[in-house]
Scaffold this motif. Structure first.
Motif, PDB file in Angstrom:
ATOM      1  N   LEU A  14       0.814  -1.202   0.000  1.00 39.16           N
ATOM      2  CA  LEU A  14       0.000   0.000   0.000  1.00 39.16           C
ATOM      3  C   LEU A  14       0.850   1.254   0.000  1.00 39.16           C
ATOM      4  O   LEU A  14       1.963   1.243   0.517  1.00 39.16           O
ATOM      5  CB  LEU A  14      -0.871   0.045   1.267  1.00 39.16           C
ATOM      6  CG  LEU A  14      -1.842  -1.092   1.480  1.00 39.16           C
ATOM      7  CD1 LEU A  14      -2.297  -1.116   2.914  1.00 39.16           C
ATOM      8  CD2 LEU A  14      -3.016  -0.929   0.557  1.00 39.16           C
ATOM      9  N   PRO A  15       0.300   2.350  -0.526  1.00 46.37           N
ATOM     10  CA  PRO A  15       0.966   3.644  -0.338  1.00 46.37           C
ATOM     11  C   PRO A  15       1.031   3.934   1.166  1.00 46.37           C
ATOM     12  O   PRO A  15       0.187   3.492   1.933  1.00 46.37           O
ATOM     13  CB  PRO A  15       0.048   4.636  -1.048  1.00 46.37           C
ATOM     14  CG  PRO A  15      -0.816   3.812  -1.928  1.00 46.37           C
ATOM     15  CD  PRO A  15      -0.921   2.460  -1.303  1.00 46.37           C
ATOM     16  N   ALA A  16       2.019   4.683   1.578  1.00 43.69           N
ATOM     17  CA  ALA A  16       2.298   4.906   2.996  1.00 43.69           C
ATOM     18  C   ALA A  16       1.085   5.398   3.790  1.00 43.69           C
ATOM     19  O   ALA A  16       0.787   4.886   4.867  1.00 43.69           O
ATOM     20  CB  ALA A  16       3.471   5.870   3.145  1.00 43.69           C
ATOM     21  N   THR A  17       0.375   6.381   3.292  1.00 51.37           N
ATOM     22  CA  THR A  17      -0.763   6.948   4.018  1.00 51.37           C
ATOM     23  C   THR A  17      -1.827   5.888   4.278  1.00 51.37           C
ATOM     24  O   THR A  17      -2.357   5.768   5.377  1.00 51.37           O
ATOM     25  CB  THR A  17      -1.390   8.106   3.218  1.00 51.37           C
ATOM     26  OG1 THR A  17      -0.379   9.067   2.975  1.00 51.37           O
ATOM     27  CG2 THR A  17      -2.537   8.743   3.958  1.00 51.37           C
ATOM     28  N   PHE A  18      -2.116   5.092   3.257  1.00 47.26           N
ATOM     29  CA  PHE A  18      -3.157   4.081   3.399  1.00 47.26           C
ATOM     30  C   PHE A  18      -2.676   2.897   4.224  1.00 47.26           C
ATOM     31  O   PHE A  18      -3.455   2.270   4.933  1.00 47.26           O
ATOM     32  CB  PHE A  18      -3.659   3.663   2.026  1.00 47.26           C
ATOM     33  CG  PHE A  18      -4.294   4.814   1.308  1.00 47.26           C
ATOM     34  CD1 PHE A  18      -5.581   5.209   1.609  1.00 47.26           C
ATOM     35  CD2 PHE A  18      -3.584   5.537   0.368  1.00 47.26           C
ATOM     36  CE1 PHE A  18      -6.159   6.301   0.978  1.00 47.26           C
ATOM     37  CE2 PHE A  18      -4.153   6.625  -0.273  1.00 47.26           C
ATOM     38  CZ  PHE A  18      -5.448   7.007   0.043  1.00 47.26           C
ATOM     39  N   ALA A  19      -1.389   2.589   4.165  1.00 49.10           N
ATOM     40  CA  ALA A  19      -0.823   1.533   5.003  1.00 49.10           C
ATOM     41  C   ALA A  19      -0.994   1.901   6.478  1.00 49.10           C
ATOM     42  O   ALA A  19      -1.372   1.061   7.297  1.00 49.10           O
ATOM     43  CB  ALA A  19       0.651   1.330   4.661  1.00 49.10           C
ATOM     44  N   LEU A  20      -0.728   3.145   6.808  1.00 49.83           N
ATOM     45  CA  LEU A  20      -0.904   3.612   8.185  1.00 49.83           C
ATOM     46  C   LEU A  20      -2.358   3.490   8.628  1.00 49.83           C
ATOM     47  O   LEU A  20      -2.646   3.054   9.741  1.00 49.83           O
ATOM     48  CB  LEU A  20      -0.440   5.064   8.318  1.00 49.83           C
ATOM     49  CG  LEU A  20       1.058   5.282   8.363  1.00 49.83           C
ATOM     50  CD1 LEU A  20       1.399   6.752   8.105  1.00 49.83           C
ATOM     51  CD2 LEU A  20       1.622   4.830   9.699  1.00 49.83           C
ATOM     52  N   ARG A  21      -3.273   3.867   7.763  1.00 44.30           N
ATOM     53  CA  ARG A  21      -4.695   3.803   8.128  1.00 44.30           C
ATOM     54  C   ARG A  21      -5.155   2.374   8.352  1.00 44.30           C
ATOM     55  O   ARG A  21      -5.898   2.091   9.279  1.00 44.30           O
ATOM     56  CB  ARG A  21      -5.547   4.468   7.052  1.00 44.30           C
ATOM     57  CG  ARG A  21      -5.409   5.957   7.082  1.00 44.30           C
ATOM     58  CD  ARG A  21      -6.292   6.613   6.083  1.00 44.30           C
ATOM     59  NE  ARG A  21      -6.019   8.028   6.082  1.00 44.30           N
ATOM     60  CZ  ARG A  21      -6.865   8.934   5.688  1.00 44.30           C
ATOM     61  NH1 ARG A  21      -8.037   8.586   5.239  1.00 44.30           N
ATOM     62  NH2 ARG A  21      -6.544  10.201   5.714  1.00 44.30           N
ATOM     63  N   LEU A  22      -4.708   1.458   7.492  1.00 47.24           N
ATOM     64  CA  LEU A  22      -5.096   0.065   7.653  1.00 47.24           C
ATOM     65  C   LEU A  22      -4.509  -0.516   8.937  1.00 47.24           C
ATOM     66  O   LEU A  22      -5.213  -1.178   9.697  1.00 47.24           O
ATOM     67  CB  LEU A  22      -4.635  -0.758   6.436  1.00 47.24           C
ATOM     68  CG  LEU A  22      -5.005  -2.233   6.460  1.00 47.24           C
ATOM     69  CD1 LEU A  22      -6.521  -2.419   6.523  1.00 47.24           C
ATOM     70  CD2 LEU A  22      -4.449  -2.934   5.229  1.00 47.24           C
ATOM     71  N   ALA A  23      -3.247  -0.256   9.204  1.00 46.18           N
ATOM     72  CA  ALA A  23      -2.611  -0.771  10.423  1.00 46.18           C
ATOM     73  C   ALA A  23      -3.281  -0.199  11.670  1.00 46.18           C
ATOM     74  O   ALA A  23      -3.432  -0.901  12.676  1.00 46.18           O
ATOM     75  CB  ALA A  23      -1.122  -0.443  10.419  1.00 46.18           C
TER      76      ALA A  23
END
Length: 185
Positions: A14-23
């Motif tokens: 995932l792109p960084a921003t969306f990776a953070l949101r999912l985690a």
């Protein structure tokens, strides 16, 4: 340095921003890997992950070219949010195909623009603005595809099923529909 081989059931790209949101949702049980060619975005995401105490779920990697440093069949899911237009599409999609496990999924969120609209005055002005005012050559060189072109590209690189869902309609009178595209390896 490349990432270790992992079981495909627990991986997302995932792109960084969306990776953070999912985690941060804590409902995703796997490990999330984010690859980006923008060092600044990667560093900001690492700092944010540390602040949110999410480092154990996330790994960020700067990748200067199209090749992602993982083994073939590494992940079950690859996600690209408004990024395809910045890359050579066939190469980008071939790399997504390579890193996916059998029956893996590619999910793209991208603006789909009819071929005829890409030569209209609006697109010319947008390109000039990006190039000379915003001094953003990457976006100025962006290539947008229409629905049929993208479906054809996905099948060409080997995806066996493709579903396209338009998420918005052009409200400003400008062409282009932000769409969600799902493809199965």
């Amino acid at each position: 340095h490349s990432f270790p081989a992992c079981g495909s059931r627990e991986i997302a790209f995932l792109p960084a921003t969306f990776a953070l949101r999912l985690a941060a949702r804590k409902s995703f049980a796997g490990r999330i890997y984010s690859f980006d060619n923008n060092v600044t975005l990667i560093e900001r995401a690492k700092q944010r992950a540390a602040h949110l105490n999410l480092q154990q779920f996330l790994e960020f990697k700067h990748v200067p070219d199209a090749r992602v440093p993982v083994t073939d069949g590494f992940g079950e899911l690859a996600v690209s949010i408004f990024d395809l237009h910045r890359h050579h599409a066939e190469q980008y999609l071939t790399e997504a195909m390579r890193i996916l496990s059998p029956n893996g999924y590619l999910v793209l969120a991208e603006l789909l623009v009819p071929r005829s609209a890409r030569h209209e005055f609006f697109w010319l002005m947008k390109n000039l603005h990006l190039r000379y005012v915003q001094k953003n050559p990457t976006e100025a060189r962006a290539v947008y595809y229409d629905r049929d072109e993208l479906i054809e590209l996905l099948f060409k690189v080997g995806f066996r099923q493709v579903v396209v869902q338009g998420l918005s309609t052009p409200s400003s009178g400008r062409p282009g529909i932000f769409s969600l595209i799902a493809a199965t390896k």
